[in-house]
Design a protein around this motif. Structure first.
Motif, PDB file in Angstrom:
ATOM      1  N   LEU A  58      46.733  53.162  46.177  1.00 12.42           N
ATOM      2  CA  LEU A  58      45.784  53.274  45.074  1.00 12.42           C
ATOM      3  C   LEU A  58      46.389  52.756  43.773  1.00 12.42           C
ATOM      4  O   LEU A  58      45.740  52.021  43.019  1.00 12.42           O
ATOM      5  N   LEU A  59      47.638  53.115  43.497  1.00  7.64           N
ATOM      6  CA  LEU A  59      48.292  52.677  42.269  1.00  7.64           C
ATOM      7  C   LEU A  59      48.455  51.156  42.227  1.00  7.64           C
ATOM      8  O   LEU A  59      48.284  50.534  41.172  1.00  7.64           O
ATOM      9  N   TRP A  60      48.779  50.554  43.370  1.00  5.37           N
ATOM     10  CA  TRP A  60      48.892  49.098  43.420  1.00  5.37           C
ATOM     11  C   TRP A  60      47.536  48.436  43.179  1.00  5.37           C
ATOM     12  O   TRP A  60      47.437  47.416  42.490  1.00  5.37           O
ATOM     13  N   LEU A  61      46.488  49.024  43.738  1.00  8.05           N
ATOM     14  CA  LEU A  61      45.143  48.471  43.528  1.00  8.05           C
ATOM     15  C   LEU A  61      44.713  48.599  42.069  1.00  8.05           C
ATOM     16  O   LEU A  61      44.126  47.668  41.503  1.00  8.05           O
ATOM     17  N   VAL A  62      45.015  49.758  41.455  1.00  4.99           N
ATOM     18  CA  VAL A  62      44.662  49.964  40.049  1.00  4.99           C
ATOM     19  C   VAL A  62      45.405  48.970  39.165  1.00  4.99           C
ATOM     20  O   VAL A  62      44.817  48.357  38.258  1.00  4.99           O
ATOM     21  N   LEU A  63      46.707  48.793  39.442  1.00  7.62           N
ATOM     22  CA  LEU A  63      47.485  47.855  38.632  1.00  7.62           C
ATOM     23  C   LEU A  63      46.989  46.426  38.807  1.00  7.62           C
ATOM     24  O   LEU A  63      46.871  45.670  37.834  1.00  7.62           O
ATOM     25  N   LEU A  64      46.686  46.037  40.054  1.00  3.60           N
ATOM     26  CA  LEU A  64      46.181  44.688  40.313  1.00  3.60           C
ATOM     27  C   LEU A  64      44.865  44.451  39.590  1.00  3.60           C
ATOM     28  O   LEU A  64      44.677  43.413  38.926  1.00  3.60           O
ATOM     29  N   ASN A  65      43.960  45.421  39.678  1.00  4.05           N
ATOM     30  CA  ASN A  65      42.662  45.307  39.002  1.00  4.05           C
ATOM     31  C   ASN A  65      42.840  45.242  37.486  1.00  4.05           C
ATOM     32  O   ASN A  65      42.168  44.476  36.790  1.00  4.05           O
ATOM     33  N   TRP A  66      43.770  46.035  36.973  1.00  5.06           N
ATOM     34  CA  TRP A  66      44.033  46.064  35.537  1.00  5.06           C
ATOM     35  C   TRP A  66      44.536  44.712  35.040  1.00  5.06           C
ATOM     36  O   TRP A  66      44.021  44.146  34.079  1.00  5.06           O
ATOM     37  N   TRP A  67      45.561  44.184  35.721  1.00  4.06           N
ATOM     38  CA  TRP A  67      46.164  42.942  35.253  1.00  4.06           C
ATOM     39  C   TRP A  67      45.214  41.761  35.390  1.00  4.06           C
ATOM     40  O   TRP A  67      45.186  40.866  34.538  1.00  4.06           O
ATOM     41  N   LEU A  68      44.443  41.730  36.441  1.00  3.00           N
ATOM     42  CA  LEU A  68      43.471  40.643  36.595  1.00  3.00           C
ATOM     43  C   LEU A  68      42.409  40.693  35.505  1.00  3.00           C
ATOM     44  O   LEU A  68      41.983  39.661  34.976  1.00  3.00           O
ATOM     45  N   SER A  69      41.973  41.917  35.168  1.00  2.00           N
ATOM     46  CA  SER A  69      40.947  42.051  34.126  1.00  2.00           C
ATOM     47  C   SER A  69      41.510  41.748  32.747  1.00  2.00           C
ATOM     48  O   SER A  69      40.781  41.306  31.852  1.00  2.00           O
ATOM     49  N   VAL A  70      42.819  41.994  32.547  1.00  2.00           N
ATOM     50  CA  VAL A  70      43.437  41.722  31.254  1.00  2.00           C
ATOM     51  C   VAL A  70      43.778  40.238  31.103  1.00  2.00           C
ATOM     52  O   VAL A  70      43.532  39.620  30.066  1.00  2.00           O
ATOM     53  N   LEU A  71      44.334  39.642  32.167  1.00  2.00           N
ATOM     54  CA  LEU A  71      44.776  38.252  32.081  1.00  2.00           C
ATOM     55  C   LEU A  71      43.629  37.265  32.216  1.00  2.00           C
ATOM     56  O   LEU A  71      43.637  36.201  31.598  1.00  2.00           O
ATOM     57  N   TYR A  72      42.662  37.613  33.073  1.00  2.00           N
ATOM     58  CA  TYR A  72      41.542  36.694  33.314  1.00  2.00           C
ATOM     59  C   TYR A  72      40.202  37.404  33.134  1.00  2.00           C
ATOM     60  O   TYR A  72      39.423  37.519  34.080  1.00  2.00           O
ATOM     61  N   PRO A  73      39.942  37.915  31.948  1.00  2.00           N
ATOM     62  CA  PRO A  73      38.683  38.665  31.746  1.00  2.00           C
ATOM     63  C   PRO A  73      37.471  37.766  31.880  1.00  2.00           C
ATOM     64  O   PRO A  73      37.353  36.748  31.204  1.00  2.00           O
ATOM     65  N   GLY A  74      36.569  38.166  32.800  1.00  2.00           N
ATOM     66  CA  GLY A  74      35.315  37.450  32.955  1.00  2.00           C
ATOM     67  C   GLY A  74      35.398  36.113  33.648  1.00  2.00           C
ATOM     68  O   GLY A  74      34.393  35.436  33.807  1.00  2.00           O
ATOM     69  N   ARG A  75      36.606  35.689  34.102  1.00  2.00           N
ATOM     70  CA  ARG A  75      36.737  34.361  34.706  1.00  2.00           C
ATOM     71  C   ARG A  75      37.044  34.413  36.197  1.00  2.00           C
ATOM     72  O   ARG A  75      36.685  33.529  36.955  1.00  2.00           O
ATOM     73  N   TRP A  76      37.776  35.457  36.598  1.00  2.00           N
ATOM     74  CA  TRP A  76      38.220  35.499  37.986  1.00  2.00           C
ATOM     75  C   TRP A  76      37.246  36.238  38.888  1.00  2.00           C
ATOM     76  O   TRP A  76      37.355  36.193  40.106  1.00  2.00           O
ATOM     77  N   ILE A  77      36.287  36.946  38.284  1.00  2.00           N
ATOM     78  CA  ILE A  77      35.462  37.858  39.073  1.00  2.00           C
ATOM     79  C   ILE A  77      33.991  37.493  38.941  1.00  2.00           C
ATOM     80  O   ILE A  77      33.511  37.129  37.876  1.00  2.00           O
ATOM     81  N   ASN A  78      33.292  37.539  40.064  1.00  2.00           N
ATOM     82  CA  ASN A  78      31.838  37.404  40.052  1.00  2.00           C
ATOM     83  C   ASN A  78      31.238  38.710  40.539  1.00  2.00           C
ATOM     84  O   ASN A  78      31.950  39.675  40.825  1.00  2.00           O
ATOM     85  N   GLU A  79      29.907  38.769  40.634  1.00  2.00           N
ATOM     86  CA  GLU A  79      29.234  40.027  40.971  1.00  2.00           C
ATOM     87  C   GLU A  79      29.602  40.504  42.372  1.00  2.00           C
ATOM     88  O   GLU A  79      29.790  41.703  42.609  1.00  2.00           O
ATOM     89  N   ARG A  80      29.700  39.561  43.308  1.00  2.24           N
ATOM     90  CA  ARG A  80      30.048  39.925  44.680  1.00  2.24           C
ATOM     91  C   ARG A  80      31.473  40.461  44.761  1.00  2.24           C
ATOM     92  O   ARG A  80      31.728  41.466  45.426  1.00  2.24           O
ATOM     93  N   MET A  81      32.400  39.780  44.076  1.00  5.88           N
ATOM     94  CA  MET A  81      33.789  40.224  44.065  1.00  5.88           C
ATOM     95  C   MET A  81      33.917  41.590  43.407  1.00  5.88           C
ATOM     96  O   MET A  81      34.709  42.442  43.849  1.00  5.88           O
ATOM     97  N   ALA A  82      33.139  41.812  42.341  1.00  2.00           N
ATOM     98  CA  ALA A  82      33.164  43.115  41.671  1.00  2.00           C
ATOM     99  C   ALA A  82      32.735  44.227  42.617  1.00  2.00           C
ATOM    100  O   ALA A  82      33.326  45.316  42.631  1.00  2.00           O
ATOM    101  N   GLY A  83      31.704  43.960  43.444  1.00  2.00           N
ATOM    102  CA  GLY A  83      31.255  44.961  44.410  1.00  2.00           C
ATOM    103  C   GLY A  83      32.331  45.300  45.425  1.00  2.00           C
ATOM    104  O   GLY A  83      32.525  46.469  45.783  1.00  2.00           O
ATOM    105  N   ILE A  84      33.068  44.281  45.883  1.00  2.00           N
ATOM    106  CA  ILE A  84      34.145  44.506  46.859  1.00  2.00           C
ATOM    107  C   ILE A  84      35.262  45.331  46.241  1.00  2.00           C
ATOM    108  O   ILE A  84      35.768  46.291  46.845  1.00  2.00           O
TER     109      ILE A  84
END
Length: 316
Positions: A58-84
């Motif tokens: 869980l901690l690894w997933l939280v950190l991965l989600n955090w860093w992706l959202s901080v480094l690539y906000p709004g660019r790396w994720i689409n609606e389908r990826m957000a659902g996953i």
């Protein structure tokens, strides 16, 4: 100002990640090594090991989600990826919470003592009770994943919430709010179960102390000590659990009313506190884990002293 706050929250989350992995890793390693030596493992150690491993993931997933959202906000994720991502994080959260709840149930039936026939029936079958609890949690977990993905099955273009004002929400915002609301509902179930175990332990200890006052006033027997230790663990767990639960509520309201992400950053950090700090509560409440933790501390201090050049010159 916003960049400084974000950097602060990032630093706090990084510290939580490090101490959380250390504490959960210690629990998992000690129990796995004990299993290798004795070729068997107790029920409580099985729950602790599974809980520790799930929290590391869980901690690894939280950190991965955090860093992706901080480094690539709004660019790396689409609606389908957000659902996953939401589904995976929700599954990890729910499973970790139910394992912690199962541990509280185990402590209750092992330590508490009631004259009720049904309680005694469950007490002698505590392993089956925990197993059934985990199966129920898997069912609720699957149900939660289905529920949080409901908005994706419908083409909702825009929704309006009318209270004392008019609030327009686009499709993505509705999906996020639905995800948060459904998680609040499903997280409240294991929280309520943990609260009930706490109240029952309190009542059991009160009855036991009343009985002891008549038989041996001022004496603390093994059952009283066990009750107190279990209550200390459950109280600390409930406080962290409450912080975790309130972070979902704050996240929901923050998504509704706040245009800035500061509240969302705060709730992410608050949510990570439970899987990061709770392992140390469990370590301090378990003799074997506490000894292992102290041994690691002594080893680290020894390494620090041996690696200090000034200290080595003094010895020489």
């Amino acid at each position: 100002m916003g960049g400084a706050v974000q950097s602060t929250f990032t630093a706090i989350l990084s510290v939580e990640f490090i101490i959380g992995n250390f504490g959960n890793g210690l629990i998992a390693v000690v129990n796995i090594m004990d299993l290798g030596k004795r070729r068997k493992i107790s029920s409580v150690d099985q729950i602790l090991t599974a809980l520790a491993i799930s929290r590391i993931m869980l901690l690894w997933l939280v950190l991965l989600n955090w860093w992706l959202s901080v480094l690539y906000p709004g660019r790396w994720i689409n609606e389908r990826m957000a659902g996953i991502i939401h589904s995976i994080l929700s599954a990890s959260n729910q499973f970790s919470l139910w394992l912690a709840t199962s541990l509280s149930i185990f402590y209750l039936f092992k330590i508490a003592n009631f004259s009720n026939t049904m309680f005694h029936y469950f007490k002698v079958r505590v392993k089956k009770v925990v197993t059934v609890t985990l199966f129920v949690s898997l069912f609720l977990l699957c149900l939660n994943i289905i529920v949080i993905n409901v908005p994706e099955e419908f083409s909702i273009t825009e929704g309006k919430v009318n209270m004392s004002y008019s609030l327009s929400l686009n499709n993505t915002q509705i999906s996020v709010l639905w995800f948060l609301f459904s998680n609040i509902v499903f997280v409240s179930i294991p929280f309520a179960v943990s609260l009930v175990t706490f109240l029952l332990l309190i009542f059991s200890l009160w009855k036991h102390l009343r009985k002891m006052q008549h038989t041996a006033p001022g004496c603390r027997d093994a059952s009283t000590i066990a009750h107190i230790r279990a209550l200390q663990i459950v109280i600390a767990s409930l406080l962290l659990y409450m912080l975790f639960f309130l972070s979902f509520v704050a996240n929901f309201w923050g998504s509704l009313f706040l245009k800035k992400n500061m509240m969302l950053l705060f709730t992410q950090v608050a949510r990570a506190a439970f899987p990061s700090v709770h392992p140390y509560v469990l370590i301090l409440g378990n003799t074997k884990l506490r000894k292992a933790f102290l041994s690691v501390q002594l080893w680290l201090r020894g390494r620090h002293k041996d690696g200090d050049p000034g200290l080595q010159r003094t010895r020489a």
